[in-house]
Design a protein around this motif. Structure first.
Motif, PDB file in Angstrom:
ATOM      1  N   TYR A 101      28.191 -10.401 -38.521  1.00  0.00           N
ATOM      2  CA  TYR A 101      28.939 -10.096 -37.540  1.00  0.00           C
ATOM      3  C   TYR A 101      29.221 -11.089 -36.371  1.00  0.00           C
ATOM      4  CZ  TYR A 101      29.998  -7.234 -33.259  1.00  0.00           C
ATOM      5  OH  TYR A 101      30.584  -6.530 -32.376  1.00  0.00           O
ATOM      6  N   ALA A 102      28.422 -11.764 -35.952  1.00  0.00           N
ATOM      7  CA  ALA A 102      28.299 -12.813 -34.676  1.00  0.00           C
ATOM      8  C   ALA A 102      29.239 -14.011 -35.269  1.00  0.00           C
ATOM      9  CB  ALA A 102      26.945 -13.524 -34.546  1.00  0.00           C
ATOM     10  N   ILE A 103      29.143 -14.461 -36.427  1.00  0.00           N
ATOM     11  CA  ILE A 103      29.892 -15.430 -36.967  1.00  0.00           C
ATOM     12  C   ILE A 103      31.244 -14.896 -37.091  1.00  0.00           C
ATOM     13  CG2 ILE A 103      30.735 -16.980 -38.865  1.00  0.00           C
ATOM     14  CD1 ILE A 103      27.739 -16.826 -39.530  1.00  0.00           C
ATOM     15  N   LYS A 104      31.906 -13.835 -37.416  1.00  0.00           N
ATOM     16  CA  LYS A 104      33.245 -13.243 -37.497  1.00  0.00           C
ATOM     17  C   LYS A 104      33.669 -13.107 -36.300  1.00  0.00           C
ATOM     18  CE  LYS A 104      36.015  -9.463 -39.597  1.00  0.00           C
ATOM     19  NZ  LYS A 104      35.926  -8.402 -38.640  1.00  0.00           N
ATOM     20  N   LYS A 105      32.979 -12.579 -35.257  1.00  0.00           N
ATOM     21  CA  LYS A 105      33.376 -12.246 -33.863  1.00  0.00           C
ATOM     22  C   LYS A 105      33.580 -13.687 -32.982  1.00  0.00           C
ATOM     23  CE  LYS A 105      34.089  -7.749 -34.179  1.00  0.00           C
ATOM     24  NZ  LYS A 105      35.122  -7.405 -34.160  1.00  0.00           N
ATOM     25  N   ILE A 106      32.754 -14.576 -33.077  1.00  0.00           N
ATOM     26  CA  ILE A 106      32.896 -15.813 -32.326  1.00  0.00           C
ATOM     27  C   ILE A 106      34.102 -16.517 -32.888  1.00  0.00           C
ATOM     28  CG2 ILE A 106      31.678 -17.960 -31.951  1.00  0.00           C
ATOM     29  CD1 ILE A 106      29.055 -16.463 -32.139  1.00  0.00           C
ATOM     30  N   LYS A 107      34.196 -16.664 -34.176  1.00  0.00           N
ATOM     31  CA  LYS A 107      35.248 -17.338 -34.852  1.00  0.00           C
ATOM     32  C   LYS A 107      36.881 -16.713 -34.401  1.00  0.00           C
ATOM     33  CE  LYS A 107      33.638 -20.890 -36.914  1.00  0.00           C
ATOM     34  NZ  LYS A 107      34.220 -22.207 -36.567  1.00  0.00           N
ATOM     35  N   GLU A 108      36.667 -15.387 -34.030  1.00  0.00           N
ATOM     36  CA  GLU A 108      37.952 -14.744 -33.463  1.00  0.00           C
ATOM     37  C   GLU A 108      38.092 -14.871 -32.312  1.00  0.00           C
ATOM     38  OE1 GLU A 108      37.310 -10.494 -33.876  1.00  0.00           O
ATOM     39  OE2 GLU A 108      37.460 -10.478 -36.130  1.00  0.00           O
ATOM     40  N   VAL A 109      37.203 -15.319 -31.299  1.00  0.00           N
ATOM     41  CA  VAL A 109      37.435 -15.665 -30.034  1.00  0.00           C
ATOM     42  C   VAL A 109      37.500 -17.223 -30.006  1.00  0.00           C
ATOM     43  CG1 VAL A 109      35.927 -16.209 -27.901  1.00  0.00           C
ATOM     44  CG2 VAL A 109      35.854 -14.066 -29.177  1.00  0.00           C
ATOM     45  N   HIS A 134      34.156 -18.194 -43.370  1.00  0.00           N
ATOM     46  CA  HIS A 134      34.262 -18.279 -41.766  1.00  0.00           C
ATOM     47  C   HIS A 134      34.123 -19.770 -41.304  1.00  0.00           C
ATOM     48  CE1 HIS A 134      34.572 -13.852 -41.349  1.00  0.00           C
ATOM     49  NE2 HIS A 134      33.725 -13.800 -42.110  1.00  0.00           N
ATOM     50  N   LYS A 135      33.845 -20.941 -42.061  1.00  0.00           N
ATOM     51  CA  LYS A 135      33.852 -22.154 -41.730  1.00  0.00           C
ATOM     52  C   LYS A 135      32.750 -22.546 -40.784  1.00  0.00           C
ATOM     53  CE  LYS A 135      38.861 -23.131 -42.492  1.00  0.00           C
ATOM     54  NZ  LYS A 135      39.207 -22.196 -43.281  1.00  0.00           N
ATOM     55  N   VAL A 136      31.459 -21.913 -41.281  1.00  0.00           N
ATOM     56  CA  VAL A 136      30.304 -22.277 -40.471  1.00  0.00           C
ATOM     57  C   VAL A 136      30.271 -23.918 -40.441  1.00  0.00           C
ATOM     58  CG1 VAL A 136      27.903 -21.879 -40.494  1.00  0.00           C
ATOM     59  CG2 VAL A 136      29.372 -20.167 -41.136  1.00  0.00           C
ATOM     60  N   THR A 137      29.559 -24.360 -39.453  1.00  0.00           N
ATOM     61  CA  THR A 137      29.914 -25.811 -39.222  1.00  0.00           C
ATOM     62  C   THR A 137      28.336 -26.283 -39.992  1.00  0.00           C
ATOM     63  OG1 THR A 137      30.470 -25.410 -36.971  1.00  0.00           O
ATOM     64  CG2 THR A 137      29.480 -27.711 -37.494  1.00  0.00           C
ATOM     65  N   ALA A 138      27.249 -25.630 -40.271  1.00  0.00           N
ATOM     66  CA  ALA A 138      26.003 -26.274 -40.944  1.00  0.00           C
ATOM     67  C   ALA A 138      25.128 -25.315 -41.088  1.00  0.00           C
ATOM     68  CB  ALA A 138      25.559 -27.548 -40.288  1.00  0.00           C
ATOM     69  N   VAL A 139      24.191 -25.416 -41.892  1.00  0.00           N
ATOM     70  CA  VAL A 139      23.181 -24.294 -42.337  1.00  0.00           C
ATOM     71  C   VAL A 139      21.750 -25.323 -42.235  1.00  0.00           C
ATOM     72  CG1 VAL A 139      21.830 -22.808 -44.095  1.00  0.00           C
ATOM     73  CG2 VAL A 139      24.453 -23.038 -43.869  1.00  0.00           C
ATOM     74  N   ASP A 151      37.187 -23.103 -33.408  1.00  0.00           N
ATOM     75  CA  ASP A 151      36.718 -24.174 -33.361  1.00  0.00           C
ATOM     76  C   ASP A 151      35.231 -24.288 -33.124  1.00  0.00           C
ATOM     77  OD1 ASP A 151      39.112 -25.262 -34.458  1.00  0.00           O
ATOM     78  OD2 ASP A 151      39.788 -25.414 -31.940  1.00  0.00           O
ATOM     79  N   ALA A 152      34.593 -23.223 -32.871  1.00  0.00           N
ATOM     80  CA  ALA A 152      33.233 -22.738 -32.672  1.00  0.00           C
ATOM     81  C   ALA A 152      32.245 -23.686 -33.517  1.00  0.00           C
ATOM     82  CB  ALA A 152      32.844 -21.336 -32.371  1.00  0.00           C
ATOM     83  N   LYS A 153      31.355 -24.148 -32.883  1.00  0.00           N
ATOM     84  CA  LYS A 153      30.256 -24.977 -33.802  1.00  0.00           C
ATOM     85  C   LYS A 153      29.185 -23.894 -33.909  1.00  0.00           C
ATOM     86  CE  LYS A 153      31.761 -29.932 -32.633  1.00  0.00           C
ATOM     87  NZ  LYS A 153      32.643 -29.777 -33.480  1.00  0.00           N
ATOM     88  N   ILE A 154      29.220 -23.388 -35.104  1.00  0.00           N
ATOM     89  CA  ILE A 154      28.070 -22.309 -35.494  1.00  0.00           C
ATOM     90  C   ILE A 154      27.202 -23.141 -36.521  1.00  0.00           C
ATOM     91  CG2 ILE A 154      27.358 -20.086 -36.261  1.00  0.00           C
ATOM     92  CD1 ILE A 154      30.338 -19.316 -35.563  1.00  0.00           C
ATOM     93  N   ILE A 155      25.822 -23.083 -36.348  1.00  0.00           N
ATOM     94  CA  ILE A 155      24.718 -23.737 -37.286  1.00  0.00           C
ATOM     95  C   ILE A 155      24.100 -22.186 -37.666  1.00  0.00           C
ATOM     96  CG2 ILE A 155      22.750 -25.328 -37.530  1.00  0.00           C
ATOM     97  CD1 ILE A 155      24.345 -27.169 -35.590  1.00  0.00           C
ATOM     98  N   VAL A 156      24.070 -22.109 -38.924  1.00  0.00           N
ATOM     99  CA  VAL A 156      23.214 -20.908 -39.302  1.00  0.00           C
ATOM    100  C   VAL A 156      21.706 -21.378 -39.655  1.00  0.00           C
ATOM    101  CG1 VAL A 156      22.880 -19.192 -41.285  1.00  0.00           C
ATOM    102  CG2 VAL A 156      25.040 -19.541 -40.346  1.00  0.00           C
ATOM    103  N   VAL A 157      20.817 -20.467 -39.151  1.00  0.00           N
ATOM    104  CA  VAL A 157      19.306 -20.908 -39.408  1.00  0.00           C
ATOM    105  C   VAL A 157      18.762 -19.701 -40.245  1.00  0.00           C
ATOM    106  CG1 VAL A 157      17.143 -21.581 -38.313  1.00  0.00           C
ATOM    107  CG2 VAL A 157      19.255 -22.071 -36.997  1.00  0.00           C
ATOM    108  N   THR A 158      18.436 -19.927 -41.400  1.00  0.00           N
ATOM    109  CA  THR A 158      18.079 -18.693 -42.173  1.00  0.00           C
ATOM    110  C   THR A 158      16.953 -19.231 -43.356  1.00  0.00           C
ATOM    111  OG1 THR A 158      19.006 -17.332 -44.086  1.00  0.00           O
ATOM    112  CG2 THR A 158      19.899 -19.535 -43.951  1.00  0.00           C
ATOM    113  N   GLY A 159      16.287 -18.248 -44.117  1.00  0.00           N
ATOM    114  CA  GLY A 159      15.466 -18.591 -44.931  1.00  0.00           C
ATOM    115  C   GLY A 159      16.006 -18.868 -46.325  1.00  0.00           C
ATOM    116  N   ASP A 160      16.824 -18.339 -46.622  1.00  0.00           N
ATOM    117  CA  ASP A 160      17.490 -18.347 -48.010  1.00  0.00           C
ATOM    118  C   ASP A 160      18.925 -17.800 -47.943  1.00  0.00           C
ATOM    119  OD1 ASP A 160      17.559 -18.744 -50.507  1.00  0.00           O
ATOM    120  OD2 ASP A 160      16.722 -16.927 -51.278  1.00  0.00           O
ATOM    121  N   LEU A 161      19.823 -18.125 -48.772  1.00  0.00           N
ATOM    122  CA  LEU A 161      21.250 -17.670 -48.768  1.00  0.00           C
ATOM    123  C   LEU A 161      21.530 -17.180 -50.465  1.00  0.00           C
ATOM    124  CD1 LEU A 161      23.244 -20.256 -47.056  1.00  0.00           C
ATOM    125  CD2 LEU A 161      22.757 -17.977 -46.286  1.00  0.00           C
ATOM    126  N   THR A 162      22.197 -16.125 -50.497  1.00  0.00           N
ATOM    127  CA  THR A 162      22.637 -15.728 -51.785  1.00  0.00           C
ATOM    128  C   THR A 162      23.841 -16.280 -51.905  1.00  0.00           C
ATOM    129  OG1 THR A 162      23.865 -13.558 -51.045  1.00  0.00           O
ATOM    130  CG2 THR A 162      21.569 -13.584 -51.667  1.00  0.00           C
TER     131      THR A 162
END
Length: 120
Positions: A63-71, A95-100, A74-85
């Motif tokens: 939700y955050a990524i989608k809404k921030i990218k709408e605003v 959504h063109k996330v910058t990094a994980v 070019d937002a630099k968003i780095i996802v911090v996660t335990g695991d990804l499917t």
């Protein structure tokens, strides 16, 4: 100095991650615990980068990524996660996330990620 916002529903992770970033010379200007707060803080502070956990109650990281990218596309968003499917990876690509960064995080990997983000 690079400034950032950290979003994670686990306060212990926010505290440790904040300390690691501050030690690395990155100013933590705000923290939050869900995706809606992430959007509010991004709009309020326009940080250089925002670190977002994916799995949070109510409003998640997607939700955050989608809404921030709408605003700010070019937002630099780095996802911090335990695991990804695979589906989550596809959404992040969309959504063109910058990094994980994967939990548990290593300060050297975090520093390298920040360096890579700001040298591009």
């Amino acid at each position: 100095m690079v400034n950032c916002v950290i979003i994670d529903d686990n306060q212990n992770i926010v505290d440790v991650f904040s300390d690691l970033l501050e030690i690395s010379g990155i100013e933590v200007i705000a923290t939050g615990t869900d995706g809606m707060k992430a959007v509010e803080l991004y709009e309020k502070f326009s940080p250089d980068v925002i670190f977002v956990d994916l799995v949070m109650p109510r409003y998640d990281g997607f939700y955050a990524i989608k809404k921030i990218k709408e605003v700010d596309p070019d937002a630099k968003i780095i996802v911090v996660t335990g695991d990804l499917t695979i589906d989550e990876c596809d959404l992040l690509d969309l959504h063109k996330v910058t990094a994980v960064i994967y939990k548990p995080f290593d300060i050297h990997k975090v520093k390298q990620c920040i360096t890579d983000v700001f040298l591009d």
